[in-house]
Design a protein around this motif. Sequence first.
Motif, mmCIF file in Angstrom:
data_model
loop_
_atom_site.group_PDB
_atom_site.id
_atom_site.type_symbol
_atom_site.label_atom_id
_atom_site.label_comp_id
_atom_site.label_asym_id
_atom_site.label_seq_id
_atom_site.Cartn_x
_atom_site.Cartn_y
_atom_site.Cartn_z
ATOM 1 N N THR A 262 0.843 -1.203 0.000
ATOM 2 C CA THR A 262 0.000 0.000 0.000
ATOM 3 C C THR A 262 0.878 1.252 0.000
ATOM 4 O O THR A 262 2.074 1.201 0.310
ATOM 5 C CB THR A 262 -0.925 0.050 1.229
ATOM 6 N N THR A 263 0.247 2.367 -0.308
ATOM 7 C CA THR A 263 0.927 3.673 -0.241
ATOM 8 C C THR A 263 0.419 4.485 0.945
ATOM 9 O O THR A 263 0.606 5.702 0.997
ATOM 10 C CB THR A 263 0.686 4.467 -1.539
ATOM 11 N N THR A 264 -0.182 3.843 1.915
ATOM 12 C CA THR A 264 -0.869 4.552 2.995
ATOM 13 C C THR A 264 0.079 5.422 3.810
ATOM 14 O O THR A 264 -0.285 6.535 4.207
ATOM 15 C CB THR A 264 -1.576 3.540 3.915
ATOM 16 N N VAL A 265 1.276 4.926 4.097
ATOM 17 C CA VAL A 265 2.216 5.715 4.901
ATOM 18 C C VAL A 265 2.501 7.049 4.220
ATOM 19 O O VAL A 265 2.402 8.113 4.835
ATOM 20 C CB VAL A 265 3.516 4.939 5.149
ATOM 21 N N SER A 266 2.842 7.015 2.937
ATOM 22 C CA SER A 266 3.137 8.271 2.240
ATOM 23 C C SER A 266 1.878 9.107 2.043
ATOM 24 O O SER A 266 1.921 10.346 2.110
ATOM 25 C CB SER A 266 3.810 7.994 0.896
ATOM 26 N N ASP A 267 0.738 8.462 1.822
ATOM 27 C CA ASP A 267 -0.511 9.210 1.646
ATOM 28 C C ASP A 267 -0.853 10.021 2.899
ATOM 29 O O ASP A 267 -1.326 11.166 2.803
ATOM 30 C CB ASP A 267 -1.670 8.257 1.333
ATOM 31 N N LEU A 268 -0.641 9.435 4.068
ATOM 32 C CA LEU A 268 -1.018 10.100 5.317
ATOM 33 C C LEU A 268 0.044 11.064 5.817
ATOM 34 O O LEU A 268 -0.284 12.128 6.352
ATOM 35 C CB LEU A 268 -1.306 9.058 6.400
ATOM 36 N N LEU A 269 1.305 10.682 5.680
ATOM 37 C CA LEU A 269 2.375 11.464 6.289
ATOM 38 C C LEU A 269 3.080 12.394 5.320
ATOM 39 O O LEU A 269 3.794 13.312 5.744
ATOM 40 C CB LEU A 269 3.406 10.520 6.928
ATOM 41 N N GLY A 270 2.910 12.144 4.012
ATOM 42 C CA GLY A 270 3.584 12.980 3.033
ATOM 43 C C GLY A 270 5.051 12.677 2.876
ATOM 44 O O GLY A 270 5.785 13.420 2.212
ATOM 45 N N THR A 271 5.512 11.579 3.453
ATOM 46 C CA THR A 271 6.903 11.143 3.320
ATOM 47 C C THR A 271 6.902 9.670 2.933
ATOM 48 O O THR A 271 6.007 8.915 3.313
ATOM 49 C CB THR A 271 7.689 11.325 4.629
ATOM 50 N N ALA A 272 7.926 9.271 2.203
ATOM 51 C CA ALA A 272 8.009 7.885 1.753
ATOM 52 C C ALA A 272 8.234 6.955 2.939
ATOM 53 O O ALA A 272 8.964 7.294 3.876
ATOM 54 C CB ALA A 272 9.138 7.721 0.749
ATOM 55 N N PRO A 273 7.616 5.784 2.926
ATOM 56 C CA PRO A 273 7.885 4.822 3.994
ATOM 57 C C PRO A 273 9.334 4.348 3.927
ATOM 58 O O PRO A 273 9.942 4.301 2.853
ATOM 59 C CB PRO A 273 6.914 3.682 3.701
ATOM 60 N N ARG A 274 9.878 4.003 5.059
ATOM 61 C CA ARG A 274 11.241 3.486 5.102
ATOM 62 C C ARG A 274 11.297 2.115 4.428
ATOM 63 O O ARG A 274 10.399 1.302 4.598
ATOM 64 C CB ARG A 274 11.726 3.377 6.540
ATOM 65 N N THR A 275 12.357 1.863 3.711
ATOM 66 C CA THR A 275 12.557 0.558 3.090
ATOM 67 C C THR A 275 13.080 -0.433 4.124
ATOM 68 O O THR A 275 13.593 -0.052 5.186
ATOM 69 C CB THR A 275 13.554 0.648 1.934
ATOM 70 N N PHE A 276 12.991 -1.708 3.804
ATOM 71 C CA PHE A 276 13.563 -2.727 4.674
ATOM 72 C C PHE A 276 15.068 -2.529 4.779
ATOM 73 O O PHE A 276 15.653 -2.696 5.853
ATOM 74 C CB PHE A 276 13.232 -4.118 4.128
ATOM 75 N N ARG A 277 15.704 -2.144 3.679
ATOM 76 C CA ARG A 277 17.150 -1.898 3.703
ATOM 77 C C ARG A 277 17.489 -0.790 4.698
ATOM 78 O O ARG A 277 18.482 -0.884 5.430
ATOM 79 C CB ARG A 277 17.641 -1.535 2.299
ATOM 80 N N GLN A 278 16.670 0.258 4.734
ATOM 81 C CA GLN A 278 16.924 1.336 5.686
ATOM 82 C C GLN A 278 16.747 0.850 7.111
ATOM 83 O O GLN A 278 17.537 1.187 8.006
ATOM 84 C CB GLN A 278 15.997 2.516 5.406
ATOM 85 N N TRP A 279 15.679 0.050 7.351
ATOM 86 C CA TRP A 279 15.481 -0.481 8.699
ATOM 87 C C TRP A 279 16.695 -1.308 9.120
ATOM 88 O O TRP A 279 17.209 -1.156 10.243
ATOM 89 C CB TRP A 279 14.214 -1.337 8.761
#
Length: 291
Positions: A262-279
């Motif tokens: 889903t794109t829900t994180v970016s839709d609500l927060l206006g920022t891209a969700p963190r990738t698994f690589r970033q985590w």
Amino acid sequence: MSQTDSAPVLVTGATGRIGRLVIDQLLDAGVPVRALVRRPEAAAVLPPQVEVVTGDLTAPDSLEPALNGADVVFLLWTAPSATAAEVVARLAARARRVVLLSSPHRTPHPFFQQPNPMAALHADLEHLIAATGLESTVVRPGMFASNCLPWWAPAIRAGDMVRWPYAAAATAPVDDRDIAAVVAHTLHQDGHVGGDYVLTGPESLTHAEQVTVIGDALGRRLAFEEMTPDEFRTLSQGAPSAAVEMLLAAWHAAVGQPAYVTTTVSDLLGTAPRTFRQWVSDHASAFAKDS
């Protein structure tokens, strides 16, 4: 616009991996926080500006001090279901709105459609809340990125091979910090009454691909060896059998198809969700080899 002026937001599960992050997000937004803890000593991990109240979801009477004057409640249910109806009734009598951390059991993807006692509990909670007329928001995270810590970190610290079932099972791991950011946003911002939000990470990755990502972040080449479901059952002795069977069924159903994204994180927060690589990069020390 903030929905909370001086009334505190009550956070249950306050010392857990999501609740603790939600508290930080709320404090950063200038929102007063009241934390529900079962044991007073557990509050030592909380920031000093948090109001701490002792109570237990399994003892509904104990919740009265926590609910007194609270306007919005973050409900993260980790208790047995026996007291759910009474707890929800008390929430409805005292609070205006509740944000429930649930699961994507309504999502039409095979991974989320396997028999799952926790999903059944979440569905019951949703029905109980809806029946009270409480204003509500439901947040449904998929697979947590942090699950790989108990699953794989011990093997990676000890060597260069991960043995796990269903190498080709794909999920879209979502960063705990993104889950907490969405929860906090819906707790203190207008416009989310009736919201039903499924949260995932931004990419579909198989188990084997996730292990490769961890190896890349560590600068090591990790091997993945697939174990059988029966081997996993043996490995998981001591864990609830229903949870073990749910995971095996979900992973089996996920083989051969992309994960639900889903794109829900970016839709609500206006920022891209963190990738698994970033985590993984941010938690690389947890996978470092034992000295």
